[in-house]
Scaffold this motif. Structure first.
Motif, short mmCIF file in Angstrom:
data_model
loop_
_atom_site.label_atom_id
_atom_site.label_comp_id
_atom_site.label_asym_id
_atom_site.label_seq_id
_atom_site.Cartn_x
_atom_site.Cartn_y
_atom_site.Cartn_z
N GLU A 89 0.85 -1.19 0.00
CA GLU A 89 0.00 0.00 0.00
C GLU A 89 0.88 1.23 0.00
O GLU A 89 1.75 1.38 0.87
N LEU A 90 0.69 2.11 -0.97
CA LEU A 90 1.42 3.37 -1.00
C LEU A 90 0.79 4.35 -0.02
O LEU A 90 -0.44 4.45 0.06
N ALA A 127 5.83 3.35 1.26
CA ALA A 127 4.82 2.30 1.16
C ALA A 127 5.04 1.32 2.31
O ALA A 127 6.01 1.42 3.06
#
Length: 365
Positions: free
Chosen positions: A287-288, A351
């Motif tokens: 997930e950024l 991230a």
């Protein structure tokens, strides 16, 4: 684009104004009204996909079950007729020749569904493995079309629009119907994370069913653009991205479909050896912590900005409103919450590692 094949529904896609693009050797619809609208139609109601580009291979004969088990990582023995199996065909080094569905029609009759881009390669490979087995291999890819009807209203659509009663089918089962003297396969399978069905039939019947579905107004025509966003959100792999000749199913997190308790299958020794030695890389979710969008091929870095992997698929996901990706990274960075960075053009973005299934699947039990 002159050398690209066309499915039996090509003219119907063009008539609907679809954006057409090459995929897997075919000219396929990428989107109609738009990827977001089509994606949401499948998540909330019902969409239909032309997946006639997929390949189909029939394996029959006295040794059919033994042969399928020889080339397939999952175990089809003991499965009752009407059962579908997901798994892979491996090369001797343990890399993935293709991932596929196997439909067991009987102990001596199997139906294999393979990826469009691999049809010629797969059929040649399957035939090359058949020496010594009493089997007949029939490439049916050019004679069959396929529709995927997907979404929470798909059962209702199958019954009310197509007149196909499929309520008794559980997930990963199928039945064969006789429609005007034609044998048609209907399975409760799909590639979207939602309840849904896939229908295999002649080109003429697939065209008729498509027309009925579109005319009903109950189904949104969907292109391969949202097919990719849908499968990605629920962590399903795409061959050429998360799987390939140089990627083990263990690295891709698909070990549950590799039955090492089987007596033998091509690639088993390599998988056993890799499992004993330990994985050097693993597929993870990322997930950024930003709205920048990671794309296939982008570098994944550790906190010191040293390259430790690569993005296999990435989007700003429609259903979860986050910039997320699947990535193959060095195994020491695979633990959930590990901080990472992704290089997007000339910038790096923070991230973290998350679970690969970004969105909860909604299959029928």
């Amino acid at each position: 684009m002159e050398n690209e094949k066309r499915t039996c529904l090509y003219d119907k896609h063009v008539a609907l104004g679809a954006q057409m693009s090459p995929f897997g050797g075919f000219l396929m619809p990428i989107q109609y009204k738009g990827i977001v609208e089509e994606h949401n139609a499948v998540r909330n109601a019902c969409g239909v996909f032309d997946v006639s580009h997929m390949g189909e291979v029939s394996v029959t004969g006295a040794d059919a079950e033994k042969f399928v088990n020889h080339i397939f990582t999952n175990d089809v023995t003991g499965g009752t007729p009407g059962k579908c199996f997901y798994g892979m065909m491996l090369n001797p080094d343990g890399g993935v020749v293709d991932d596929l569905l196997v439909y067991k029609r009987d102990d001596d009759d199997f139906f294999l569904v393979i990826n469009a881009s691999n049809i010629d390669k797969d059929v040649a490979w399957i035939r090359s493995c058949a020496e010594g087995f009493d089997v007949m291999i029939d490439n049916m890819s050019d004679s069959l079309g396929e529709l995927a009807i997907q979404g929470p209203l798909s059962e209702q659509v199958m019954t009310q629009v197509l007149g196909l009663d499929c309520a008794e089918l559980s997930f990963y089962t199928f039945k064969t119907l006789d429609i005007n003297g034609e044998s048609v396969i209907v399975s409760r399978t799909g590639y979207t994370g939602e309840d849904g069905f896939e229908v295999y039939a002649s080109h003429a019947l697939i065209c008729r069913m498509w027309d009925e579905l579109i005319a009903s107004g109950k189904v949104e025509p969907c292109g391969l653009g949202c097919r990719d966003t849908l499968r990605f959100e629920v962590g399903l792999p795409l061959y050429g991205n998360e799987l390939g000749d140089d990627i083990s199913p263990l690295e891709a997190g698909l070990g549950v479909f590799v039955k090492l308790d089987k007596e033998e299958f091509i690639g088993k020794d390599a998988v056993v050896r890799l499992k004993a030695e330990g994985l050097r890389r693993k597929l993870v979710g990322i997930e950024l912590l930003d709205r920048a969008i990671p794309r296939h091929g982008y570098e994944v870095l550790n906190d010191d900005e040293e390259p430790i992997g690569v993005v296999t698929t990435g989007y700003h996901a429609i259903s979860v409103d986050k910039s997320i990706a699947l990535a193959m990274v060095d195994a020491c960075y695979a633990a959930v919450d590990t901080p990472l960075k992704v290089r997007i053009r000339r910038k790096t973005f923070p991230a973290k590692v998350v679970k690969k299934k970004f969105y909860k699947k909604n299959y029928k039990n």
